[in-house]
Design an enzyme around this catalytic site. Sequence first.
Site, PDB file in Angstrom:
ATOM      1  CG  HIS A 101      -5.859  -3.030  -9.208  1.00 35.43           C
ATOM      2  ND1 HIS A 101      -5.460  -4.315  -8.982  1.00 35.43           N
ATOM      3  CD2 HIS A 101      -4.730  -2.287  -9.232  1.00 35.43           C
ATOM      4  CE1 HIS A 101      -4.144  -4.341  -8.852  1.00 35.43           C
ATOM      5  NE2 HIS A 101      -3.673  -3.129  -8.998  1.00 35.43           N
ATOM      6  CG  ASP A 104      -8.432  -5.942  -9.952  1.00 36.37           C
ATOM      7  OD1 ASP A 104      -7.822  -5.785 -11.011  1.00 36.37           O
ATOM      8  OD2 ASP A 104      -7.912  -5.813  -8.818  1.00 36.37           O
ATOM      9  CD  GLU A 232       2.599  -2.846  -4.277  1.00 36.12           C
ATOM     10  OE1 GLU A 232       1.422  -2.714  -3.884  1.00 36.12           O
ATOM     11  OE2 GLU A 232       2.941  -3.730  -5.081  1.00 36.12           O
ATOM     12  CD  GLU A 268       4.418  -7.311  -4.878  1.00 33.31           C
ATOM     13  OE1 GLU A 268       3.454  -6.525  -4.795  1.00 33.31           O
ATOM     14  OE2 GLU A 268       4.659  -7.990  -5.879  1.00 33.31           O
ATOM     15  CG  HIS A 271       7.346  -5.056  -6.044  1.00 34.51           C
ATOM     16  ND1 HIS A 271       6.297  -4.191  -5.927  1.00 34.51           N
ATOM     17  CD2 HIS A 271       6.947  -6.006  -6.913  1.00 34.51           C
ATOM     18  CE1 HIS A 271       5.293  -4.594  -6.692  1.00 34.51           C
ATOM     19  NE2 HIS A 271       5.667  -5.717  -7.290  1.00 34.51           N
ATOM     20  CG  ASP A 296       1.146  -6.148  -2.055  1.00 30.29           C
ATOM     21  OD1 ASP A 296       0.238  -6.048  -1.204  1.00 30.29           O
ATOM     22  OD2 ASP A 296       1.060  -5.658  -3.192  1.00 30.29           O
ATOM     23  CG  ASP A 307       6.328  -8.605  -9.561  1.00 27.68           C
ATOM     24  OD1 ASP A 307       6.739  -9.163  -8.535  1.00 27.68           O
ATOM     25  OD2 ASP A 307       5.407  -7.758  -9.560  1.00 27.68           O
ATOM     26  CG  ASP A 309       3.374 -11.018  -8.517  1.00 33.38           C
ATOM     27  OD1 ASP A 309       4.183 -10.447  -7.767  1.00 33.38           O
ATOM     28  OD2 ASP A 309       2.640 -10.407  -9.321  1.00 33.38           O
ATOM     29  CG  ASP A 339       0.396  -8.323  -5.528  1.00 31.07           C
ATOM     30  OD1 ASP A 339      -0.139  -8.971  -6.442  1.00 31.07           O
ATOM     31  OD2 ASP A 339       0.819  -7.161  -5.674  1.00 31.07           O
TER      32      ASP A 339
HETATM   33  C1  XLS Z   1       2.426  -4.991  -9.356  1.00 33.53           C
HETATM   34  C2  XLS Z   1       1.932  -4.583  -8.053  1.00 33.53           C
HETATM   35  C3  XLS Z   1       0.428  -4.379  -7.989  1.00 33.53           C
HETATM   36  C4  XLS Z   1       0.060  -3.586  -6.768  1.00 33.53           C
HETATM   37  C5  XLS Z   1      -1.316  -3.024  -6.808  1.00 33.53           C
HETATM   38  O1  XLS Z   1       3.537  -5.418  -9.521  1.00 33.53           O
HETATM   39  O2  XLS Z   1       2.359  -5.485  -7.094  1.00 33.53           O
HETATM   40  O3  XLS Z   1      -0.225  -5.592  -8.029  1.00 33.53           O
HETATM   41  O4  XLS Z   1       0.201  -4.339  -5.618  1.00 33.53           O
HETATM   42  O5  XLS Z   1      -1.481  -2.138  -7.854  1.00 33.53           O
HETATM   43 NI    NI Z   2       1.804  -5.519  -5.098  1.00 35.22          NI
HETATM   44 NI    NI Z   3       4.089  -7.045  -7.814  1.00 34.55          NI
END
Ligand code: XLS
Ligand code: NI
Ligand code: NI
Length: 438
Positions: A101, A104, A232, A268, A271, A296, A307, A309, A339
């Site tokens: 991003h 970041d 996404e 993802e 998600h 992702d 989430d 991750d 991700d």
């Molecule tokens: C958040 C998202 C984010 C996207 C990029 O949950 O996964 O990280 O991948 O903005």
């Molecule tokens: Ni993501």
């Molecule tokens: Ni995410």
Amino acid sequence: MTEAFPKISQIKYEGPDSKNPLAFKYYNPDEVIEGKTMKEHLKFSVAFWHTMRGTGADMFGVGTFFRPWEDGTNSVQMAIKRAKVMFEFCSKLGAPFYAFHDRDVAPEGRNLRQTNQNLDKVVKELKKLQTDTGIKLLWGTACLFSHPRYMHGAATSCNADAFVYAAAQVKKAIEVTNELGGAGYVFWGGREGYQTLLNTDMKRELDHLAAFLHLAVDYKKKIGFKGQFYIEPKPKEPTKHQYDSDAAACLNFLRQYDLIGHLKLNIETNHATLAGHTMQHDLEVAGSAGALGSIDANTGDLFLGWDTDQFPTDVYLTTMIMLTILKYGGFTTGGTNFDAKVRRESFEPVDLFHAHIGGMDTFARGLKIAAEIRKDGRLQKFVEERYSSWDTGIGAQIEKGKVGFKELEEYALKMGEVKTNKSGRQEYLENLINEFIK
Ligand code: XLS
Ligand code: NI
Ligand code: NI
């Protein structure tokens, strides 16, 4: 600059018998599978936000991560140093791509102009690092969710000024992604959703989101950015209801607003599961619509409703993912972006290596197993056979659109009862998959 990971050298493929935790057991980048190397198939990418900006903070406590290269500032100087650390990490890991991003990689300044200048300074460094290492940008994106100005969302904010700011930010983010030769650009709907319908004009917000994306598509054409745009999907978090809730909802939105064809999907795992789907379900929805763009790669904790991750470690999951990806012809512009973040307790720099090595090996295994299942052919043959009544006769006529209800009624009257159905054989097929998971 001294190395950030001085004790870690290039991570190498040592094969399944290796006991070296800092080696690949399955990911052998040059090994050829279905005519392509593993490196070309999987196109691994490291996420700048988690790997370089994650601190281990949670709702109950501050960060825990030990990152000796950080000087405690959010300066441009620190951003440039951090970019070097990122590229050292990706090089040692052997990850061919990264993703970021805007915020970041570079800090916000006092105003938008200064913020853009900060970004330009870091992008200059990133460009140099890309040339030096050969590591490429899988996709760029804009952070439209952290700053308080976006409290009500960005493109879907009730405040037109927030929309304007977001547009300017995305314009710049697309420009720098283009400058860095990014293969794609992601729109994840950060706060594009609502907390309560009591204060929300949903129709107006969706119209604005579509308008925003049309402006982005126009600008992409204008500057000649050749990368792929992606949406996404995510159903919730940070808002109670995110508009881009799952693959089907995204596709419907794109079709409704005449955006289909301009954006593919970045799916993802965590998600998809938050939306109540498996990853392979959402991949299949995207793939069957010709919109499977990128993934992702992570995994959620099915006992928790957010989430998390986490890095993917489940070979069954990656097998299913790779079966679908291979079925739709593999990645073109997209890739496998981690991700994913290490747990708060895994605070040492080496944990970043363990995490990514594990994810890459799990995907490599999934790829190998999926290719074996495809080579064996029994699974595919079963599915083809299951639908064989559509290949000839009345089935084929229906598929070709040659018959109407009237003809079908005549046919049914002559036919009598439906011929005995065949078993779906789910348990047999599950056993078949398990034959390959060794
Ligand atoms: C958040 C998202 C984010 C996207 C990029 O949950 O996964 O990280 O991948 O903005
Ligand atoms: Ni993501
Ligand atoms: Ni995410």
